[in-house]
Design a protein around this motif. Structure first.
Motif, mmCIF file in Angstrom:
data_model
loop_
_atom_site.group_PDB
_atom_site.id
_atom_site.type_symbol
_atom_site.label_atom_id
_atom_site.label_comp_id
_atom_site.label_asym_id
_atom_site.label_seq_id
_atom_site.Cartn_x
_atom_site.Cartn_y
_atom_site.Cartn_z
ATOM 1 N N GLN A 84 35.740 36.320 46.661
ATOM 2 C CA GLN A 84 34.462 36.956 46.924
ATOM 3 C C GLN A 84 34.627 38.182 47.820
ATOM 4 O O GLN A 84 33.957 39.203 47.615
ATOM 5 C CB GLN A 84 33.494 35.956 47.564
ATOM 6 C CG GLN A 84 33.010 34.870 46.636
ATOM 7 C CD GLN A 84 32.168 35.429 45.491
ATOM 8 O OE1 GLN A 84 31.474 36.422 45.628
ATOM 9 N NE2 GLN A 84 32.233 34.774 44.346
ATOM 10 N N PHE A 85 35.519 38.083 48.791
ATOM 11 C CA PHE A 85 35.788 39.229 49.664
ATOM 12 C C PHE A 85 36.314 40.413 48.852
ATOM 13 O O PHE A 85 35.902 41.563 49.066
ATOM 14 C CB PHE A 85 36.795 38.847 50.749
ATOM 15 C CG PHE A 85 37.268 40.019 51.567
ATOM 16 C CD1 PHE A 85 36.449 40.575 52.546
ATOM 17 C CD2 PHE A 85 38.521 40.575 51.357
ATOM 18 C CE1 PHE A 85 36.877 41.666 53.288
ATOM 19 C CE2 PHE A 85 38.957 41.666 52.096
ATOM 20 C CZ PHE A 85 38.137 42.213 53.070
ATOM 21 N N LEU A 86 37.198 40.148 47.903
ATOM 22 C CA LEU A 86 37.743 41.222 47.055
ATOM 23 C C LEU A 86 36.643 41.855 46.211
ATOM 24 O O LEU A 86 36.638 43.074 45.992
ATOM 25 C CB LEU A 86 38.860 40.677 46.166
ATOM 26 C CG LEU A 86 40.136 40.262 46.895
ATOM 27 C CD1 LEU A 86 41.132 39.635 45.918
ATOM 28 C CD2 LEU A 86 40.773 41.460 47.602
ATOM 29 N N HIS A 87 35.694 41.041 45.757
ATOM 30 C CA HIS A 87 34.578 41.597 44.998
ATOM 31 C C HIS A 87 33.676 42.464 45.882
ATOM 32 O O HIS A 87 33.150 43.489 45.431
ATOM 33 C CB HIS A 87 33.760 40.478 44.351
ATOM 34 C CG HIS A 87 34.361 39.972 43.079
ATOM 35 N ND1 HIS A 87 35.040 38.777 43.001
ATOM 36 C CD2 HIS A 87 34.396 40.497 41.832
ATOM 37 C CE1 HIS A 87 35.461 38.593 41.761
ATOM 38 N NE2 HIS A 87 35.087 39.623 41.034
ATOM 39 N N VAL A 88 33.487 42.048 47.130
ATOM 40 C CA VAL A 88 32.700 42.863 48.055
ATOM 41 C C VAL A 88 33.371 44.220 48.255
ATOM 42 O O VAL A 88 32.718 45.277 48.180
ATOM 43 C CB VAL A 88 32.533 42.144 49.410
ATOM 44 C CG1 VAL A 88 31.900 43.091 50.441
ATOM 45 C CG2 VAL A 88 31.669 40.902 49.259
ATOM 46 N N VAL A 89 34.682 44.197 48.521
ATOM 47 C CA VAL A 89 35.419 45.445 48.729
ATOM 48 C C VAL A 89 35.333 46.330 47.489
ATOM 49 O O VAL A 89 35.125 47.548 47.579
ATOM 50 C CB VAL A 89 36.890 45.155 49.087
ATOM 51 C CG1 VAL A 89 37.694 46.448 49.153
ATOM 52 C CG2 VAL A 89 36.976 44.415 50.408
ATOM 53 N N MET A 90 35.492 45.719 46.324
ATOM 54 C CA MET A 90 35.431 46.488 45.082
ATOM 55 C C MET A 90 34.066 47.144 44.904
ATOM 56 O O MET A 90 33.964 48.334 44.566
ATOM 57 C CB MET A 90 35.711 45.576 43.896
ATOM 58 C CG MET A 90 35.535 46.261 42.562
ATOM 59 S SD MET A 90 35.432 45.104 41.206
ATOM 60 C CE MET A 90 34.637 46.156 39.990
ATOM 61 N N ALA A 91 32.995 46.385 45.119
ATOM 62 C CA ALA A 91 31.651 46.923 44.937
ATOM 63 C C ALA A 91 31.378 48.067 45.908
ATOM 64 O O ALA A 91 30.810 49.098 45.536
ATOM 65 C CB ALA A 91 30.616 45.814 45.103
ATOM 66 N N VAL A 92 31.794 47.901 47.160
ATOM 67 C CA VAL A 92 31.604 48.962 48.152
ATOM 68 C C VAL A 92 32.411 50.198 47.772
ATOM 69 O O VAL A 92 31.930 51.335 47.853
ATOM 70 C CB VAL A 92 31.990 48.459 49.556
ATOM 71 C CG1 VAL A 92 31.994 49.619 50.561
ATOM 72 C CG2 VAL A 92 31.034 47.376 50.022
#
Length: 223
Positions: free
Chosen positions: A39-47
């Motif tokens: 989930q953290f990687l998805h947050v970074v990707m979206a940002v």
């Protein structure tokens, strides 16, 4: 990065909403380490994608983010082949491909990392003092993208790509567009109780559709 202001805001909102949903999952969702990292990687990707939609974001360094998302790809590959991902391997492969697409986008933006890209740019870029301004800070000028006001009036600095890069960008555009439709269908199916609610959080599925749509748009403006 996106020349049209309205489309820029659309993409930004898609990824900001997706980042917020992933962040909420980090706070109140599954606390298993693998899930938290994913989930953290998805947050970074979206940002990162929201930032990339803006001219100042397109001028940021590209090599470090590219390496980061290559490592994120390896993470999702490892999670996918592990026992903890049993029953969700297709989704795991999709997330790995999404991270790989992010790394690919940064590589294309760099303008010098991919085979033949630098020489192709030199061959087709317009001559004159303004030609060098289109790839400031190691970034290539890309079709359909605004690199922050470097274009002179009446001059087109879109330098194009070698055929293999253009082909892969088309594949990514079409692939993520289809993924956006698939995730939207899954969201509607869950909302209409055609699938068990336990299969995934409905909002999470909708946000996956948003992220895929945003990726399709970002690759689309590179064509």
């Amino acid at each position: 990065m996106i020349a049209d202001l309205t489309l820029r805001w659309v993409v930004t909102l898609l990824f900001v909403i997706a980042a917020a949903e992933c962040l909420s999952t980090l706070v109140v969702g599954d606390r298993r380490p693998a899930t938290v990292v994913s989930q953290f990687l998805h947050v970074v990707m979206a940002v990162a994608m929201a930032v990339m939609a803006w001219p100042w974001g397109a001028a940021l360094p590209t090599v470090a983010p590219m390496v980061f998302f290559l490592l994120a790809t390896l993470w999702f590959v490892a999670v996918t082949v592990s026992p903890i991902c049993a029953g969700h391997r297709i989704a795991g492969v999709y997330h790995a491909l999404m991270m790989l697409a992010m790394a690919w986008m940064y590589a294309v933006m760099n303008g010098r990392l991919l085979p033949g890209q630098a020489s192709f740019t030199a061959d087709v870029a317009p001559a004159g003092p303004s030609a060098g301004a289109s790839g400031h800070a190691g970034h290539a000028s890309m079709p359909g993208m605004d690199m922050g006001g470097t274009d002179a009036a009446g001059t087109d600095h879109s330098v194009g790509y070698p055929p293999y890069i253009a082909t892969l960008n088309w594949v990514c555009t079409i692939g993520f567009a289809l993924a956006a439709v698939f995730w939207l269908y899954r969201y509607l199916a869950v909302r209409m109780e055609r699938e068990p609610v336990e299969a995934a959080r409905p909002l999470g599925i909708l946000c996956q559709s948003m992220m895929a749509a945003g990726m399709a748009i970002m690759f689309g403006v590179m064509l």
